[in-house]
Motif scaffolding. Structure first.
Motif, PDB file in Angstrom:
ATOM      1  N   GLU A 166       0.828  -1.206   0.000  1.00 11.43           N
ATOM      2  CA  GLU A 166       0.000   0.000   0.000  1.00 11.43           C
ATOM      3  C   GLU A 166       0.870   1.267   0.000  1.00 11.43           C
ATOM      4  N   ARG A 167       1.960   1.228   0.788  1.00 10.16           N
ATOM      5  CA  ARG A 167       2.841   2.401   0.867  1.00 10.16           C
ATOM      6  C   ARG A 167       3.492   2.688  -0.500  1.00 10.16           C
ATOM      7  N   LEU A 168       3.924   1.656  -1.168  1.00  9.15           N
ATOM      8  CA  LEU A 168       4.510   1.863  -2.498  1.00  9.15           C
ATOM      9  C   LEU A 168       3.449   2.363  -3.482  1.00  9.15           C
ATOM     10  N   ALA A 169       2.242   1.783  -3.385  1.00  7.47           N
ATOM     11  CA  ALA A 169       1.172   2.177  -4.313  1.00  7.47           C
ATOM     12  C   ALA A 169       0.816   3.653  -4.147  1.00  7.47           C
ATOM     13  N   GLN A 170       0.906   4.145  -2.885  1.00  4.01           N
ATOM     14  CA  GLN A 170       0.547   5.541  -2.603  1.00  4.01           C
ATOM     15  C   GLN A 170       1.673   6.516  -2.915  1.00  4.01           C
ATOM     16  N   SER A 171       2.844   6.006  -3.249  1.00  7.70           N
ATOM     17  CA  SER A 171       4.032   6.873  -3.370  1.00  7.70           C
ATOM     18  C   SER A 171       3.995   7.774  -4.605  1.00  7.70           C
ATOM     19  N   GLY A 172       3.199   7.389  -5.594  1.00 14.02           N
ATOM     20  CA  GLY A 172       3.180   8.178  -6.822  1.00 14.02           C
ATOM     21  C   GLY A 172       4.366   7.885  -7.735  1.00 14.02           C
ATOM     22  N   LEU A 173       5.233   6.962  -7.341  1.00 15.07           N
ATOM     23  CA  LEU A 173       6.392   6.612  -8.174  1.00 15.07           C
ATOM     24  C   LEU A 173       5.950   5.640  -9.279  1.00 15.07           C
ATOM     25  N   PRO A 174       6.700   5.602 -10.383  1.00 14.51           N
ATOM     26  CA  PRO A 174       6.328   4.741 -11.518  1.00 14.51           C
ATOM     27  C   PRO A 174       6.772   3.296 -11.287  1.00 14.51           C
ATOM     28  N   LEU A 175       5.988   2.552 -10.474  1.00 18.13           N
ATOM     29  CA  LEU A 175       6.409   1.233 -10.007  1.00 18.13           C
ATOM     30  C   LEU A 175       5.510   0.124 -10.523  1.00 18.13           C
ATOM     31  N   ARG A 176       6.133  -1.053 -10.729  1.00 18.31           N
ATOM     32  CA  ARG A 176       5.405  -2.304 -10.846  1.00 18.31           C
ATOM     33  C   ARG A 176       6.024  -3.269  -9.856  1.00 18.31           C
ATOM     34  N   LEU A 177       5.210  -4.168  -9.298  1.00 16.02           N
ATOM     35  CA  LEU A 177       5.692  -5.094  -8.277  1.00 16.02           C
ATOM     36  C   LEU A 177       5.408  -6.530  -8.695  1.00 16.02           C
ATOM     37  N   VAL A 178       6.438  -7.373  -8.607  1.00 20.88           N
ATOM     38  CA  VAL A 178       6.262  -8.808  -8.842  1.00 20.88           C
ATOM     39  C   VAL A 178       6.757  -9.520  -7.592  1.00 20.88           C
ATOM     40  N   THR A 179       5.935 -10.377  -7.012  1.00 19.79           N
ATOM     41  CA  THR A 179       6.277 -11.043  -5.749  1.00 19.79           C
ATOM     42  C   THR A 179       5.733 -12.474  -5.772  1.00 19.79           C
ATOM     43  N   ALA A 180       6.343 -13.339  -4.947  1.00 22.24           N
ATOM     44  CA  ALA A 180       5.853 -14.716  -4.879  1.00 22.24           C
ATOM     45  C   ALA A 180       4.710 -14.859  -3.870  1.00 22.24           C
ATOM     46  N   SER A 181       4.537 -13.871  -2.992  1.00 22.73           N
ATOM     47  CA  SER A 181       3.428 -13.931  -2.023  1.00 22.73           C
ATOM     48  C   SER A 181       3.156 -12.555  -1.431  1.00 22.73           C
ATOM     49  N   ILE A 182       1.895 -12.315  -1.092  1.00 21.68           N
ATOM     50  CA  ILE A 182       1.546 -11.200  -0.210  1.00 21.68           C
ATOM     51  C   ILE A 182       1.060 -11.850   1.076  1.00 21.68           C
ATOM     52  N   ASP A 183       1.835 -11.668   2.148  1.00 17.35           N
ATOM     53  CA  ASP A 183       1.553 -12.346   3.411  1.00 17.35           C
ATOM     54  C   ASP A 183       0.482 -11.603   4.219  1.00 17.35           C
ATOM     55  N   GLU A 184       0.285 -12.079   5.493  1.00 17.63           N
ATOM     56  CA  GLU A 184      -0.819 -11.531   6.298  1.00 17.63           C
ATOM     57  C   GLU A 184      -0.591 -10.093   6.748  1.00 17.63           C
ATOM     58  N   GLY A 185       0.635  -9.789   7.175  1.00 16.24           N
ATOM     59  CA  GLY A 185       0.896  -8.448   7.684  1.00 16.24           C
ATOM     60  C   GLY A 185       2.208  -8.401   8.431  1.00 16.24           C
ATOM     61  N   LEU A 186       2.360  -7.384   9.280  1.00 10.77           N
ATOM     62  CA  LEU A 186       3.604  -7.175  10.037  1.00 10.77           C
ATOM     63  C   LEU A 186       3.352  -7.426  11.519  1.00 10.77           C
ATOM     64  N   ASN A 187       4.395  -7.911  12.228  1.00 11.06           N
ATOM     65  CA  ASN A 187       4.266  -8.004  13.678  1.00 11.06           C
ATOM     66  C   ASN A 187       4.762  -6.707  14.325  1.00 11.06           C
ATOM     67  N   GLU A 188       4.835  -6.686  15.668  1.00 10.88           N
ATOM     68  CA  GLU A 188       5.177  -5.437  16.358  1.00 10.88           C
ATOM     69  C   GLU A 188       6.621  -4.999  16.111  1.00 10.88           C
ATOM     70  N   LYS A 189       7.457  -5.928  15.602  1.00 12.99           N
ATOM     71  CA  LYS A 189       8.828  -5.555  15.238  1.00 12.99           C
ATOM     72  C   LYS A 189       8.958  -5.280  13.743  1.00 12.99           C
ATOM     73  N   ALA A 190       7.842  -5.161  13.077  1.00 14.43           N
ATOM     74  CA  ALA A 190       7.800  -4.870  11.635  1.00 14.43           C
ATOM     75  C   ALA A 190       8.393  -6.001  10.802  1.00 14.43           C
ATOM     76  N   TYR A 191       8.317  -7.241  11.312  1.00 12.56           N
ATOM     77  CA  TYR A 191       8.674  -8.410  10.501  1.00 12.56           C
ATOM     78  C   TYR A 191       7.409  -8.974   9.853  1.00 12.56           C
ATOM     79  N   ILE A 192       7.597  -9.536   8.649  1.00 10.66           N
ATOM     80  CA  ILE A 192       6.464 -10.081   7.903  1.00 10.66           C
ATOM     81  C   ILE A 192       5.998 -11.382   8.558  1.00 10.66           C
ATOM     82  N   VAL A 193       4.655 -11.525   8.701  1.00 11.97           N
ATOM     83  CA  VAL A 193       4.017 -12.705   9.293  1.00 11.97           C
ATOM     84  C   VAL A 193       3.170 -13.408   8.224  1.00 11.97           C
ATOM     85  N   PRO A 194       3.298 -14.734   8.010  1.00 15.77           N
ATOM     86  CA  PRO A 194       4.249 -15.623   8.676  1.00 15.77           C
ATOM     87  C   PRO A 194       5.698 -15.427   8.222  1.00 15.77           C
ATOM     88  N   GLY A 195       5.918 -14.911   7.032  1.00 17.61           N
ATOM     89  CA  GLY A 195       7.249 -14.501   6.609  1.00 17.61           C
ATOM     90  C   GLY A 195       8.270 -15.614   6.531  1.00 17.61           C
TER      91      GLY A 195
END
Ligand SMILES: O=P(O)(O)OC[C@H]1O[C@H](OP(=O)(O)OP(=O)(O)O)[C@H](O)[C@@H]1O
Ligand SMILES: O=c1cc[nH]c(=O)[nH]1
Ligand SMILES: [Mg+2]
Length: 210
Positions: A166-195
Motif C-alpha cells: 500500500e505504501r509503495l502504491a501511494q508513493s506516486g512513483l512509476p512502479l510495478r511489483l512482482v512477488t511470490a506472495s503477499i503475506d498476512e501483515g507485520l508483527n510489532e517488530k515490523a517483521y512479515i508474518v508468517p514470513g
C-alpha cells in the motif's frame, strides 16, 4: 501500481523451503536463486523487444532481442542473493547497487552504499529485494532511481506485506511489483508474518527469532 503474484507451483515450493525454520543457509540461498529466476522471468514478460535479421543454418529469418535491457539493482544485503539469477536471465544488463540496513528500533532504512548511474532517463530498472515489509527500504531505493530520471521501475521480491504494498502504491512513483506472495501483515517488530525471518541473516549468517 500493477502487482503480480507469481503463484506457480514451483515458485511456491521454493518459497516453502525458504519459510521453514530448519532450512539451512545453503538451501535457503539455492531456493532464493531458483525462485528469483521465476519471479524475474514473469517480470520480464512486459519488456519491449525488437526484431533483427539473423541467419539459421537453413535460411535467413528474424531474431528477437530486448529493445532496452534493464539496469539491475539489488538492495544489499539480502538482494545480493537474487543478483546472480537475474543477471543469468538478463546477460545483456548491467548492475547498480544500493546498500540499506533497517534500524531495529525505528524500522527506518539507513543508507550505507549507493552505486548507480547518474542518469537513468529512458532506462528501465529492475530492483531486487526479497522482502517488502513496511516499504521504507524499497521506497528509499526507488526514490533514488526516480531522482535520476527513471520512469519505469520493476520491483522483484519474494514476500510482501500488505502495508508495504500500500505504501509503495501511494508513493506516486512509476512502479510495478512482482512477488511470490503477499503475506498476512507485520508483527510489532515490523517483521512479515508468517514470513521467513530476516532474509539477510538467513543467507549470510545470524539467526534470530521474531
Ligand atoms: O520494508 P522494510 O520495512 O524497509 O524492510 C525490508 C528491508 O529489510 C531487509 O533488509 P535489512 O534492513 O534487514 O538489511 P539486510 O539485507 O542487510 O539484512 C530487507 O532485505 C529489506 O531491504
Ligand atoms: O520480515 C522481514 C522484514 C524485514 N526484513 C526481513 O528480512 N524480514
Ligand atoms: Mg536483514
Amino acid at each position: 501500481m500493477d502487482v503480480l503474484v507469481v503463484d506457480h507451483p514451483l515458485a511456491q515450493t521454493r518459497l516453502t523451503a525458504m519459510r521453514r525454520t530448519e532450512t539451512d543457509s545453503g538451501v535457503f540461498r539455492a531456493s532464493l536463486h531458483e525462485l528469483t529466476t521465476m519471479v524475474v522471468y514473469e517480470a520480464a514478460r512486459l519488456f519491449a523487444v525488437e526484431k533483427y535479421p539473423i541467419e539459421t543454418p537453413v535460411a535467413p529469418t528474424e531474431g528477437t532481442r530486448l529493445a532496452n535491457p534493464p539496469l539491475i539493482v539489488p538492495v544489499l544485503r539480502a538482494g545480493l542473493g537474487m543478483a546472480d539469477a537475474a543477471l543469468g536471465l538478463l546477460p545483456e544488463s548491467s548492475m547498480g547497487f544500493v546498500g540499506l540496513a533497517r534500524d531495529e528500533e525505528t524500522h527506518e532504512p539507513r543508507a550505507y552504499m549507493e552505486s548507480l548511474p547518474a542518469d537513468l532517463t529512458g532506462r528501465p530498472v529492475l530492483v531486487l529485494d526479497p522482502m517488502l515489509a513496511t516499504g521504507g527500504s524499497l521506497l528509499h531505493c526507488c526514490r533514488l532511481l526516480a531522482d535520476r530520471g527513471c520512469t519505469d521501475i520493476i520491483i522483484c521480491c519474494v514476500l510482501a506485506a500488505p502495508e508495504g504494498v500500500e505504501r509503495l502504491a501511494q508513493s506516486g512513483l512509476p512502479l510495478r511489483l512482482v512477488t511470490a506472495s503477499i503475506d498476512e501483515g507485520l508483527n510489532e517488530k515490523a517483521y512479515i508474518v508468517p514470513g521467513l525471518g530476516d532474509a539477510g541473516d538467513r543467507q549470510f549468517g545470524g539467526m534470530r527469532r521474531f
